[in-house]
Design a protein around this motif. Sequence first.
Motif, PDB file in Angstrom:
ATOM      1  N   GLN A   1       0.828  -1.210   0.000  1.00  0.00           N
ATOM      2  CA  GLN A   1       0.000   0.000   0.000  1.00  0.00           C
ATOM      3  C   GLN A   1       0.860   1.257   0.000  1.00  0.00           C
ATOM      4  O   GLN A   1       0.560   2.227  -0.696  1.00  0.00           O
ATOM      5  CB  GLN A   1      -0.930   0.017   1.217  1.00  0.00           C
ATOM      6  N   PHE A   2       1.923   1.244   0.783  1.00  0.00           N
ATOM      7  CA  PHE A   2       2.839   2.383   0.845  1.00  0.00           C
ATOM      8  C   PHE A   2       3.451   2.638  -0.530  1.00  0.00           C
ATOM      9  O   PHE A   2       3.509   3.770  -0.993  1.00  0.00           O
ATOM     10  CB  PHE A   2       3.919   2.106   1.887  1.00  0.00           C
ATOM     11  N   ALA A   3       3.886   1.570  -1.185  1.00  0.00           N
ATOM     12  CA  ALA A   3       4.488   1.698  -2.512  1.00  0.00           C
ATOM     13  C   ALA A   3       3.479   2.223  -3.527  1.00  0.00           C
ATOM     14  O   ALA A   3       3.797   3.102  -4.341  1.00  0.00           O
ATOM     15  CB  ALA A   3       5.058   0.357  -2.963  1.00  0.00           C
ATOM     16  N   LEU A   4       2.265   1.717  -3.467  1.00  0.00           N
ATOM     17  CA  LEU A   4       1.241   2.179  -4.387  1.00  0.00           C
ATOM     18  C   LEU A   4       0.870   3.635  -4.117  1.00  0.00           C
ATOM     19  O   LEU A   4       0.694   4.425  -5.048  1.00  0.00           O
ATOM     20  CB  LEU A   4       0.009   1.275  -4.296  1.00  0.00           C
ATOM     21  N   ALA A   5       0.787   4.015  -2.859  1.00  0.00           N
ATOM     22  CA  ALA A   5       0.515   5.414  -2.511  1.00  0.00           C
ATOM     23  C   ALA A   5       1.630   6.317  -3.028  1.00  0.00           C
ATOM     24  O   ALA A   5       1.379   7.430  -3.497  1.00  0.00           O
ATOM     25  CB  ALA A   5       0.351   5.567  -0.998  1.00  0.00           C
ATOM     26  N   TRP A   6       2.883   5.834  -2.970  1.00  0.00           N
ATOM     27  CA  TRP A   6       4.016   6.603  -3.500  1.00  0.00           C
ATOM     28  C   TRP A   6       3.859   6.802  -5.002  1.00  0.00           C
ATOM     29  O   TRP A   6       4.028   7.909  -5.508  1.00  0.00           O
ATOM     30  CB  TRP A   6       5.336   5.895  -3.183  1.00  0.00           C
ATOM     31  N   VAL A   7       3.512   5.745  -5.714  1.00  0.00           N
ATOM     32  CA  VAL A   7       3.331   5.835  -7.166  1.00  0.00           C
ATOM     33  C   VAL A   7       2.218   6.824  -7.495  1.00  0.00           C
ATOM     34  O   VAL A   7       2.364   7.681  -8.372  1.00  0.00           O
ATOM     35  CB  VAL A   7       3.016   4.454  -7.772  1.00  0.00           C
ATOM     36  N   LEU A   8       1.108   6.727  -6.788  1.00  0.00           N
ATOM     37  CA  LEU A   8      -0.051   7.563  -7.095  1.00  0.00           C
ATOM     38  C   LEU A   8       0.170   9.040  -6.794  1.00  0.00           C
ATOM     39  O   LEU A   8      -0.547   9.882  -7.322  1.00  0.00           O
ATOM     40  CB  LEU A   8      -1.275   7.040  -6.341  1.00  0.00           C
ATOM     41  N   ARG A   9       1.151   9.366  -5.974  1.00  0.00           N
ATOM     42  CA  ARG A   9       1.405  10.778  -5.666  1.00  0.00           C
ATOM     43  C   ARG A   9       2.305  11.440  -6.691  1.00  0.00           C
ATOM     44  O   ARG A   9       2.487  12.648  -6.691  1.00  0.00           O
ATOM     45  CB  ARG A   9       1.981  10.940  -4.273  1.00  0.00           C
ATOM     46  N   GLN A  10       2.888  10.649  -7.584  1.00  0.00           N
ATOM     47  CA  GLN A  10       3.774  11.192  -8.613  1.00  0.00           C
ATOM     48  C   GLN A  10       2.956  12.056  -9.574  1.00  0.00           C
ATOM     49  O   GLN A  10       1.916  11.619 -10.063  1.00  0.00           O
ATOM     50  CB  GLN A  10       4.472  10.060  -9.381  1.00  0.00           C
ATOM     51  N   PRO A  11       3.419  13.278  -9.853  1.00  0.00           N
ATOM     52  CA  PRO A  11       2.622  14.183 -10.690  1.00  0.00           C
ATOM     53  C   PRO A  11       2.424  13.678 -12.124  1.00  0.00           C
ATOM     54  O   PRO A  11       1.451  14.056 -12.771  1.00  0.00           O
ATOM     55  CB  PRO A  11       3.411  15.490 -10.663  1.00  0.00           C
ATOM     56  N   ASN A  12       3.313  12.835 -12.599  1.00  0.00           N
ATOM     57  CA  ASN A  12       3.189  12.353 -13.978  1.00  0.00           C
ATOM     58  C   ASN A  12       2.425  11.031 -14.071  1.00  0.00           C
ATOM     59  O   ASN A  12       2.366  10.431 -15.135  1.00  0.00           O
ATOM     60  CB  ASN A  12       4.572  12.210 -14.616  1.00  0.00           C
ATOM     61  N   VAL A  13       1.822  10.590 -12.970  1.00  0.00           N
ATOM     62  CA  VAL A  13       1.061   9.345 -12.953  1.00  0.00           C
ATOM     63  C   VAL A  13      -0.421   9.679 -12.832  1.00  0.00           C
ATOM     64  O   VAL A  13      -0.855  10.316 -11.875  1.00  0.00           O
ATOM     65  CB  VAL A  13       1.497   8.429 -11.784  1.00  0.00           C
ATOM     66  N   THR A  14      -1.182   9.235 -13.818  1.00  0.00           N
ATOM     67  CA  THR A  14      -2.627   9.422 -13.789  1.00  0.00           C
ATOM     68  C   THR A  14      -3.301   8.248 -13.109  1.00  0.00           C
ATOM     69  O   THR A  14      -4.274   8.408 -12.371  1.00  0.00           O
ATOM     70  CB  THR A  14      -3.171   9.567 -15.219  1.00  0.00           C
ATOM     71  N   ALA A  15      -2.782   7.049 -13.369  1.00  0.00           N
ATOM     72  CA  ALA A  15      -3.354   5.838 -12.783  1.00  0.00           C
ATOM     73  C   ALA A  15      -2.251   4.796 -12.682  1.00  0.00           C
ATOM     74  O   ALA A  15      -1.307   4.803 -13.464  1.00  0.00           O
ATOM     75  CB  ALA A  15      -4.489   5.307 -13.646  1.00  0.00           C
TER      76      ALA A  15
END
Length: 85
Positions: A34-48
Amino acid sequence: MGTFLDPGWLAPAVLEAVQEVGQLAANTDLTLAQFALAWVLRQPNVTAAIVGASRPEQVNDNAAASGAHVDPALFTEAERLLASH
């Protein structure tokens, strides 16, 4: 599988760093995934994020990560811990 898994990922220093990041995740009441996924989702260039699940509880875990509020300093610390690996 042997061509996908880099043996360096299993080096003791890498596994130790991952355990430390796991402790950061635990401090936020998140699993490491979950922590890793939350990190990915906070990236400005990641929509999904494209995630997979083989069990219903994994879907629930992934969904929980999407609404997680994590102090950005914890992500910065995780990046520091993993930077040299």
